[in-house]
Design an enzyme around this catalytic site. Structure first.
Site, short mmCIF file in Angstrom:
data_model
loop_
_atom_site.label_atom_id
_atom_site.label_comp_id
_atom_site.label_asym_id
_atom_site.label_seq_id
_atom_site.Cartn_x
_atom_site.Cartn_y
_atom_site.Cartn_z
N LYS A 174 0.81 -1.23 0.00
CA LYS A 174 0.00 0.00 0.00
C LYS A 174 0.84 1.28 0.00
CE LYS A 174 -4.19 -0.18 0.64
NZ LYS A 174 -5.09 -0.69 -0.41
N CYS A 233 42.60 17.77 10.10
CA CYS A 233 42.20 19.16 10.23
C CYS A 233 42.25 19.59 11.70
CB CYS A 233 40.85 19.40 9.57
SG CYS A 233 40.69 21.07 8.96
N HIS A 253 41.55 17.25 4.18
CA HIS A 253 40.62 16.14 4.44
C HIS A 253 40.87 14.99 3.47
CE1 HIS A 253 37.90 18.25 7.26
NE2 HIS A 253 38.43 19.31 6.67
N GLU A 276 39.97 12.00 3.66
CA GLU A 276 38.81 11.09 3.55
C GLU A 276 37.97 11.42 2.32
OE1 GLU A 276 39.22 13.53 5.69
OE2 GLU A 276 37.33 14.48 6.32
N1 GLN Z 1 38.07 24.66 13.16
C1 GLN Z 1 39.31 24.44 12.46
C2 GLN Z 1 39.58 25.50 11.42
O1 GLN Z 1 38.70 26.22 11.01
C3 GLN Z 1 39.35 23.06 11.84
C4 GLN Z 1 38.40 22.87 10.71
C5 GLN Z 1 38.17 21.43 10.36
O2 GLN Z 1 38.49 20.52 11.13
N2 GLN Z 1 37.59 21.20 9.20
O3 GLN Z 1 40.67 25.65 10.97
#
Ligand code: GLN
Length: 540
Positions: free
Chosen positions: A192, A383, A509, A511
């Site tokens: 449904k 980061c 990053h 990842e």
């Molecule tokens: N807050 C931190 C900065 O602005 C790290 C940013 C993050 O981990 N993407 O540099």
């Protein structure tokens, strides 16, 4: 030029049915048959991009090479298709209205009353076909965010209706993803909700060509026939999308059902040979790992795993490459702050400290880092995670007791992490960080270089703060190695420790660039180091 074909993926009944995974899986199958495919997402919210949203609301923000802050589904598209996305792959209602209102103010529509239809829908259609017009793709898959019946997604669906009509058969089709729930008390699958959802789609003038039904149990012939009857969809175009243990198995399951062949037939495209060898080998390593390794992920959004989607997926890729399953131990940085790191770091073979913004939980992250540094447990800081590692080293090894980032303490004398030069004076929040892909040069002879096996790399950034060059010499004199530097020598992008088995931090990053069949070198090396640590310690 050959006609680009368009596949629209909509969702019904409930959200979170896995439209992104379904679109990615179909894209992978078509790519594996030799077609040039890309996927784009249309999100119904008014934010111009998800960059300003709390990760608790929206999950992670995915950054593209060209610096767009986008929906996390783009991460799935990249991980499955192994192609890089751009700004053009993600449109929001906010962007559409922004564009139309800017044009209106400029006088582009002088004399006209600006309306949802046709002005907003025209702008949506322009964006829906923009990638197709580059001539780079045979097939464009468009995922429409939200659920059919939502007020917000109506303009997208209306634009889709107009476009499907204009392109005509066999150049466009709609795949509708729905749910066929299992009702435990009666022991039955129920059709449904799917019937209702197709009705809603039909009311707005869209006839689905293919139905993909999520269910916990197989859909038998009678059920498919019933769904087909109610929805004007041929019986052989009603497919089941059964729950599977790993999201990476979905393309294989779809392939077995021959969804891709049905799509190609409907689009009048040749059914070329399917080559999924690399993918199948990857999936069998994911499903049958030879060993297990426990790695802690310390962050402040650990209750919502979607906030770290690309990180957890990168561990699946890197685990498979090491013939291992990475068991993530999610640790709330605030808990570590309250109770100390000891009880949380037991029986782990590696620690990843996650990216983040704001001071909440930072002291917990710093104490977790001190623990693994002193105990020689592999560490990976991304980061904010790298920034915390620098603060920890400055405080406890360089003896700069009040070392901090000016993000957390504006007045500290030892501002080892400080606002970047070109961030000074930036007042607005949307898309104003250092964003997107930047080059970096690695130092030979380091663990970092051994991981990448190359000297020149490009990685994606999203931050405002950086390592303060005034403290570079102090940190280096105590054993911190600046293992990755921007080509002009001004920015420290990576750090590591010379007197530790594997301790690496990066300002970018990694990842975001890990793909299922191409794990990221840093994640791969980190998992390897964690396995080595585990081996060494299980002997004693
Ligand atoms: N807050 C931190 C900065 O602005 C790290 C940013 C993050 O981990 N993407 O540099």
């Amino acid at each position: 030029m050959k006609q680009t074909k368009y596949i629209f993926v909509t969702g019904g009944v409930v959200s979170s049915l896995g439209k992104g995974i379904a679109a990615s899986s179909i894209g992978l199958l078509l790519k594996s048959r030799g077609f040039r495919v890309t996927i784009q997402k249309f999100d119904p919210y008014i934010n111009v991009d998800p960059g300003t949203m709390n990760p608790f609301q929206h999950g992670e923000v995915y950054v593209t090479d060209d610096g767009a802050e986008t929906d996390l589904d783009l991460g799935h598209y990249e991980r499955y298709l192994d192609v890089s996305m751009s700004k053009l792959n993600n449109t929001t209602t906010g962007q559409v209205y922004n564009e139309v209102i800017t044009k209106e103010r400029r006088g582009d529509y002088l004399g006209a009353t600006v309306q949802v239809v046709p002005h907003i829908t025209d702008e949506i259609k322009r964006r829906m076909t923009a990638l197709g017009e580059t001539g780079d793709y045979d097939i464009i898959i468009t995922e429409i965010g939200g659920t059919v019946g939502d007020i917000e997604s109506l303009p997208f669906l209306e634009a889709m209706r107009q476009l499907v009509f204009k392109l005509g058969k066999p150049n466009a089709l709609n795949i509708h993803l729905t749910l066929v729930p299992f009702i435990r008390s009666s022991g039955e699958l129920k059709t449904k909700p799917t019937q209702h959802s197709v009705k809603t789609l039909l009311e707005i003038g869209v006839q689905p060509d293919i139905l993909l039904c999520r269910s916990e149990h197989p859909l038998d012939h009678d059920l498919r026939a019933k769904i087909a009857l109610f929805s004007n969809v041929a019986e052989d175009s009603v497919f089941e999308a059964r729950d599977v243990p790993s999201i990476y198995e979905v393309p294989i399951v779809f392939g077995r059902e021959k969804i891709d062949e049905t799509i190609l037939r409907k689009l009048h495209l040749p059914i070329r040979r399917l080559n999924m060898q690399g993918w199948t080998a990857f999936v069998s390593r994911v499903v049958h790992p030879q060993r297990n390794v426990r790695i802690a992920l310390c962050g402040k959004y650990v209750q919502l795993h979607d906030a770290y989607k690309s990180i957890s997926e990168a561990f699946v890729h890197a685990g498979a490459a090491n013939n291992a399953r990475v068991e993530l131990v999610w640790i709330d940085a605030e808990d570590v702050q309250k109770h100390g790191p000891g009880q949380y770091m037991k029986n782990i073979s590696g620690l990843l400290v996650a990216p983040g913004f704001g001071s909440r939980g930072v002291e917990g992250k710093i104490s977790a880092i001190q623990y693994v540094r002193e105990k020689h447990i592999p560490f990976f800081g991304i980061c904010l995670g790298m920034q915390c590692a620098v603060i920890e080293y400055a405080r406890h090894v360089c003896k700069l007791r009040d070392a901090n980032s000016t993000e957390f303490n504006k007045k500290t004398r030892h501002n080892v992490i400080d606002l970047m030069e070109d961030q000074r004076g930036v007042e607005t929040k949307g898309a104003t960080m250092r964003l997107g892909s930047y080059p970096c040069i690695l130092k030979k002879g380091t663990n970092t270089y051994r991981a990448y096996r190359e000297q020149f790399i490009r990685e994606r950034h999203r931050h405002r703060y950086e390592l303060n060059n005034d403290f570079r010499l102090t940190l280096e004199s105590k054993g911190m190695v600046m293992s990755g530097i921007s080509p002009d020598g001004k920015l420290v992008e990576m750090i590591e420790l010379s007197n530790h088995p594997w301790f690496i931090g990066c300002q970018f990053h990694p990842e975001l660039k890990s793909r299922a069949t191409k794990p990221h070198p840093l994640f791969r090396a980190f998992v390897h180091a964690a396995l080595e640590h585990q081996k060494k310690h299980s002997k004693h």
